[in-house]
Scaffold this motif. Structure first.
Motif, mmCIF file in Angstrom:
data_model
loop_
_atom_site.group_PDB
_atom_site.id
_atom_site.type_symbol
_atom_site.label_atom_id
_atom_site.label_comp_id
_atom_site.label_asym_id
_atom_site.label_seq_id
_atom_site.Cartn_x
_atom_site.Cartn_y
_atom_site.Cartn_z
ATOM 1 N N LYS A 1 0.823 -1.221 0.000
ATOM 2 C CA LYS A 1 0.000 0.000 0.000
ATOM 3 C C LYS A 1 0.851 1.264 0.000
ATOM 4 N N ARG A 2 2.169 1.106 0.170
ATOM 5 C CA ARG A 2 3.065 2.260 0.124
ATOM 6 C C ARG A 2 3.602 2.516 -1.282
ATOM 7 N N ILE A 3 3.203 1.695 -2.254
ATOM 8 C CA ILE A 3 3.640 1.915 -3.638
ATOM 9 C C ILE A 3 2.980 3.182 -4.155
ATOM 10 N N VAL A 4 3.778 4.124 -4.602
ATOM 11 C CA VAL A 4 3.249 5.400 -5.067
ATOM 12 C C VAL A 4 3.435 5.577 -6.568
ATOM 13 N N ALA A 5 4.402 4.846 -7.166
ATOM 14 C CA ALA A 5 4.633 4.996 -8.604
ATOM 15 C C ALA A 5 5.226 3.717 -9.172
ATOM 16 N N ILE A 6 4.910 3.448 -10.442
ATOM 17 C CA ILE A 6 5.450 2.303 -11.186
ATOM 18 C C ILE A 6 5.889 2.829 -12.549
ATOM 19 N N ILE A 7 7.170 2.649 -12.869
ATOM 20 C CA ILE A 7 7.736 3.230 -14.093
ATOM 21 C C ILE A 7 8.383 2.130 -14.931
ATOM 22 N N ALA A 8 7.980 2.051 -16.197
ATOM 23 C CA ALA A 8 8.587 1.118 -17.144
ATOM 24 C C ALA A 8 9.789 1.791 -17.797
ATOM 25 N N SER A 9 10.915 1.079 -17.823
ATOM 26 C CA SER A 9 12.144 1.596 -18.417
ATOM 27 C C SER A 9 12.376 0.929 -19.768
ATOM 28 N N ALA A 10 12.540 1.765 -20.806
ATOM 29 C CA ALA A 10 12.738 1.233 -22.151
ATOM 30 C C ALA A 10 13.867 1.996 -22.841
ATOM 31 N N ASN A 11 14.516 1.341 -23.800
ATOM 32 C CA ASN A 11 15.511 1.996 -24.649
ATOM 33 C C ASN A 11 16.479 2.855 -23.841
ATOM 34 N N PRO A 12 17.299 2.232 -22.994
ATOM 35 C CA PRO A 12 18.166 3.006 -22.109
ATOM 36 C C PRO A 12 19.179 3.874 -22.831
ATOM 37 N N ARG A 13 19.558 3.537 -24.055
ATOM 38 C CA ARG A 13 20.559 4.326 -24.780
ATOM 39 C C ARG A 13 19.937 5.443 -25.626
ATOM 40 N N GLU A 14 18.607 5.530 -25.645
ATOM 41 C CA GLU A 14 17.954 6.594 -26.401
ATOM 42 C C GLU A 14 17.925 7.888 -25.593
ATOM 43 N N PRO A 15 17.630 9.014 -26.246
ATOM 44 C CA PRO A 15 17.516 10.277 -25.506
ATOM 45 C C PRO A 15 16.513 10.137 -24.359
ATOM 46 N N PRO A 16 16.822 10.728 -23.208
ATOM 47 C CA PRO A 16 15.949 10.550 -22.037
ATOM 48 C C PRO A 16 14.596 11.226 -22.187
ATOM 49 N N THR B 1 -3.126 7.535 -11.952
ATOM 50 C CA THR B 1 -4.208 6.714 -12.481
ATOM 51 C C THR B 1 -5.322 6.551 -11.447
ATOM 52 N N ALA B 2 -6.365 5.864 -11.869
ATOM 53 C CA ALA B 2 -7.555 5.748 -11.017
ATOM 54 C C ALA B 2 -7.263 5.013 -9.713
ATOM 55 N N ASP B 3 -6.260 4.156 -9.683
ATOM 56 C CA ASP B 3 -5.936 3.427 -8.454
ATOM 57 C C ASP B 3 -5.000 4.211 -7.538
ATOM 58 N N ASN B 4 -4.850 5.509 -7.837
ATOM 59 C CA ASN B 4 -4.060 6.416 -7.003
ATOM 60 C C ASN B 4 -2.555 6.137 -7.069
ATOM 61 N N ILE B 5 -2.121 5.468 -8.122
ATOM 62 C CA ILE B 5 -0.707 5.196 -8.336
ATOM 63 C C ILE B 5 -0.253 5.939 -9.592
ATOM 64 N N TRP B 6 0.904 6.561 -9.511
ATOM 65 C CA TRP B 6 1.488 7.235 -10.664
ATOM 66 C C TRP B 6 2.158 6.180 -11.537
ATOM 67 N N ARG B 7 1.808 6.179 -12.826
ATOM 68 C CA ARG B 7 2.392 5.220 -13.752
ATOM 69 C C ARG B 7 3.068 5.971 -14.890
ATOM 70 N N GLY B 8 4.251 5.447 -15.275
ATOM 71 C CA GLY B 8 5.006 6.174 -16.283
ATOM 72 C C GLY B 8 5.857 5.295 -17.161
ATOM 73 N N HIS B 9 6.519 5.957 -18.103
ATOM 74 C CA HIS B 9 7.373 5.289 -19.082
ATOM 75 C C HIS B 9 8.609 6.160 -19.247
ATOM 76 N N ALA B 10 9.793 5.569 -19.091
ATOM 77 C CA ALA B 10 11.039 6.328 -19.157
ATOM 78 C C ALA B 10 11.981 5.722 -20.177
ATOM 79 N N THR B 11 12.732 6.581 -20.840
ATOM 80 C CA THR B 11 13.837 6.151 -21.699
ATOM 81 C C THR B 11 15.115 6.839 -21.218
ATOM 82 N N GLY B 12 16.253 6.288 -21.621
ATOM 83 C CA GLY B 12 17.525 6.927 -21.296
ATOM 84 C C GLY B 12 18.079 6.645 -19.920
#
Length: 436
Positions: free
Chosen positions: A365-380, A387-398
């Motif tokens: 219940k302490r989870i506040v964000a979930i971030i998917a990491s893709a293409n680490p060598r691409e520009p950040p 989201t509706a479940d009160n968790i921040w969800r995202g997508h990151a590169t770099g």
């Protein structure tokens, strides 16, 4: 002749004395009590040059430098990248600024007690200060210390490299400062001069005044970053740290990977000589122990009391075990101190194993964000939405160590501002925090 003890070794050469700190073999970090139980020899130098190097705490460097100055010697700090004959710090560039932008000095007298000056450093490791800039900062702090009356004490704290701590300690002793106390996020109050490591003997009124200048005024949050190896966890934790600073929070990053930490010198040297950086870092790796877990838990308990935002880079567990252990037995002590969790995972994988690992310890219940990491060598880049479940969800590169950290921070900053505003109370402006 090479004289060796447990936490330091001394090598006397014709032109200099080399003082090298060594990590504690089982838990990496030495307690301040070593200053009393295994003190540096008083005849370390006789008016000559002493080079200090090795993986030591800021209070170790401050103590050694103060003692050397008291004996009439001069101090040089040598880091791994210097030993590799690559002074990367001198090739960095800083924005136009004054040395006084990197510290504040607060001063107060307490009746019959000695006067106290609190020197609060704010020197971030990226981009690093050059040696010339470090010297100017130390000189500027020294000019402030000259204004103190006799029999004064200084408390030295904040974010800064060991060179600055050593330089200020040396200048303070040379100017007749009576006592030096380092306030470390990991170890609390450490008396480094006269150096015995015990409680500094400050009155409760003095400590209360110091805490009003150091501790969060509107609450705080300890934010833990978890994820499997090679997902960009450590890079993300650094980006969060610098983004929090840019958002005007008093922040710090706590590396809790006791087995294989990622120090700043390693990242700097890796840009110039990856193989040499890996070799030096490999020499510092040690195995996990229960004693290490207890020590890191104790240090985190201290650290979470000093900042608006404390970013904790959490260890990844034993994934080669069957079944994989993301929070091995005993390590839950560390995780229980985290207020909120961010899970980062490779986008072709799933965050669910970490969700379940936290659920096993009633921490999901302490989870506040979930971030998917893709293409680490691409520009950040970063997208992050609640989201509706009160968790921040995202997508990151770099999220790769080879990507310039400043580019990651600049790209992530705007996306993180709503997240910070929701997660943390807004800090007061610097004008609301005058000297007392």
């Amino acid at each position: 002749m090479d004289h060796k003890t447990t936490w330091f070794s001394i090598e006397r050469n014709p032109n200099e004395t080399l003082l090298t700190f060594h990590p504690e073999p089982h838990v990496r970090f030495w307690p301040p009590s070593v200053l009393r139980e295994m003190p540096l020899p008083r005849n370390l130098i006789r008016g000559g040059k002493v080079v200090i190097t090795g993986p030591g705490s800021v209070w170790m460097y401050a103590h050694a430098a103060a003692m050397i100055a008291a004996e009439g010697g001069c101090v040089e700090v040598r880091k791994p990248q210097d030993q590799a004959a690559r002074n990367l710090g001198d090739s960095s560039t800083q924005p136009s600024c004054s040395p006084r932008d990197f510290f504040t000095v607060h001063y107060r007298e307490f009746g019959d007690e000695h006067s106290i000056a609190l020197v609060k450093l704010d020197i971030r490791p990226s981009p690093p200060l050059t040696k010339a800039e470090i010297s100017k900062v130390v000189e500027a702090v020294g000019d402030e210390l000259k204004k103190l009356p006799g029999n004064s004490s200084i408390c030295l704290t904040g974010s800064g490299p060991v060179e600055v701590y050593a330089g200020i300690a040396s200048a303070a002793v040379s100017q007749g400062v009576w006592r030096i106390v380092c306030i470390s996020p990991r170890d609390g109050y450490v008396s480094v001069w006269p150096g015995k490591g015990e409680a500094p003997g400050l009155t409760s009124e003095a400590i209360g005044w110091i805490h009003t200048l150091l501790r969060p005024k509107q609450g705080s949050v300890t934010l833990g970053v978890v994820g499997d190896p090679n997902c960009g966890k450590s890079v993300l934790s650094r980006a969060l740290y610098y983004c929090a600073i840019r958002a005007s929070y008093w922040a710090w990053r706590f590396d809790s990977d006791g087995q294989s930490p990622t120090p700043e010198w390693y990242l700097l040297l890796r840009q110039e000589s990856p193989e040499q950086a890996e070799q030096l870092r490999k020499l510092q790796k040690i195995g996990w122990t229960h004693e290490m877990e207890k020590l890191l838990t104790r240090q985190l308990t201290i650290a979470r009391d000093y900042f608006d935002v404390l970013i904790v880079d959490l260890p990844g567990g034993h994934l080669k075990a069957s079944p994989p252990q993301r929070i091995p037995p005993g390590r839950e002590m560390l995780f229980n101190l985290i207020d909120r969790f961010i899970i980062v995972y490779q986008d072709q994988g799933s965050p669910q194993p970490w969700v379940e690992a936290l659920r096993e310890h009633q921490l999901h219940k302490r989870i506040v964000a979930i971030i998917a990491s893709a293409n680490p060598r691409e520009p950040p880049s970063l997208t992050l939405n609640k989201t509706a479940d009160n968790i921040w969800r995202g997508h990151a590169t770099g999220l790769d160590r080879a990507v310039k950290l400043d580019n990651i921070v600049s790209s992530f900053q705007e996306s993180l501002l709503p997240f910070w505003n929701a997660l943390c109370p807004r800090p007061k402006s610097p004008g609301d925090n005058p000297d007392r």
